[in-house]
Design an enzyme around this catalytic site. Structure first.
Site, PDB file in Angstrom:
ATOM      1  N   GLU A 265       0.813  -1.224   0.000  1.00  0.00           N
ATOM      2  CA  GLU A 265       0.000   0.000   0.000  1.00  0.00           C
ATOM      3  C   GLU A 265       0.848   1.276   0.000  1.00  0.00           C
ATOM      4  OE1 GLU A 265      -3.129   0.430  -0.416  1.00  0.00           O
ATOM      5  OE2 GLU A 265      -3.743  -1.664  -0.385  1.00  0.00           O
TER       6      GLU A 265
ATOM      7  N   GLU B  38       8.019 -22.101   7.798  1.00  0.00           N
ATOM      8  CA  GLU B  38       8.459 -21.242   8.904  1.00  0.00           C
ATOM      9  C   GLU B  38       9.464 -21.914   9.825  1.00  0.00           C
ATOM     10  OE1 GLU B  38       5.489 -21.613  12.595  1.00  0.00           O
ATOM     11  OE2 GLU B  38       4.534 -20.733  10.834  1.00  0.00           O
TER      12      GLU B  38
END
Length: 302
Positions: free
Chosen positions: A83, A114
């Site tokens: 954004e 992960e």
């Protein structure tokens, strides 16, 4: 660290009966828990402020802000980074998000990605990390190996490191320069850290990027003056921003916006000072892109 010792993995005593409640009562329980999140984040503002100052300083030096995380944490970093170009007009390289498992993990869970410290290190290596960059590791537990590996590598390179976790005494805290740890308590559904922990992380990320961009002159008053007018909605927003900043006639606004190729910041400065485009651009450059500073310089000159 054992999972049962982590606050984020605890069992919430206030939601033990959530599976037997009416829909409205169930949602009220969730909402009551959510109310705790901004309070927890507020307590971390001193640490968030330190991080914002460092990020802004490094970005001014040509460095980058790089978020890295796994699962929900990684997605939130990517969301915030993506954004920044349309909102603040920055290069997509300036703020980046990395997720364990790569782009496919944005849409689909890649749970085992992960667990490997080396993968975090390798993903940062691909970015040609330098001491000018800031790496923000995001992990609700503060113990995700992928994120810890990335942060350890960032320290080796000399990059500044920030950690965001919802556990106060995590492994991450031992590694990073600045630790941000809003303690939101056990989740509504035990261990579902996409909920309160994820919300807390999003609030912190909002502050980090927005705070840094304000300090870079990307905001005038509370207006996003470096917005890129790349579609009809954003063109209309650009016009509205200029109108709010200058109160000029709409025909004048449209004319000057077209002249500047929809450069909102330049348009505002031209209208408020009466300078032509070249003079306004020169003034803006001398002010490092800060409209308020440019107006002050122009006023002092006259």
């Amino acid at each position: 660290m054992d999972l049962d010792k982590l606050i984020t993995e605890g069992r919430n005593p206030d939601t033990l009966d959530i599976d037997r409640l009416s829909t409205e009562d169930m949602l009220k329980k969730i909402n009551n828990e959510d109310k705790k999140v901004p309070i927890a984040v507020e307590k971390e503002i001193p640490n968030i402020a330190k991080a914002v100052d460092i990020i802004a300083e490094k970005l001014k030096q040509g460095g980058r802000l790089i978020y890295i995380g796994a699962g929900t944490s990684g997605r939130l970093g990517i969301l915030d980074a993506s954004e920044c170009p349309p909102t603040f007009g920055v290069d997509p390289e300036m703020v980046q998000g990395i997720i364990a498992g790569g782009d496919v993990a944005i849409r689909r869970s890649v749970e085992d990605a992960e667990d490997k410290e080396d993968l975090g290190k390798e993903d940062l290596k691909k970015k040609n990390l330098s001491s000018k960059d800031v790496v923000v590791g995001i992990a609700a537990s503060g113990r995700t190996p992928y994120v810890l590996g990335a942060l350890r590598y960032a320290k080796e390179v000399g990059a500044h490191t920030v950690g965001i976790s919802c556990n106060p005494d995590s492994e991450m805290k031992k590694i990073v320069d600045i630790m941000i740890a809003p303690v939101v308590g056990p989740e509504v559904i035990m261990g579902s850290t996409r909920m309160k922990a994820g919300t807390a992380q999003k609030l912190v990320l909002n502050m980090l990027s927005t705070g840094a961009m304000i300090k870079l002159g990307k905001v005038y008053s509370n207006l996003m003056v470096d917005v890129k007018a790349t579609n009809e909605k954003l063109i209309n927003r650009a016009k509205r921003i200029v109108k709010l900043a200058t109160d000029a006639d709409e025909k004048v606004i449209e004319k000057i916006l077209k002249e500047t190729n929809y450069n909102v910041k330049l348009t505002i400065l031209m209208i408020l000072t009466g300078l032509n485009q070249n003079k306004a651009k020169e003034l803006l450059d001398r002010s490092n892109g800060y409209i308020a500073k440019a107006l002050m310089l122009n006023e002092n000159k006259s």
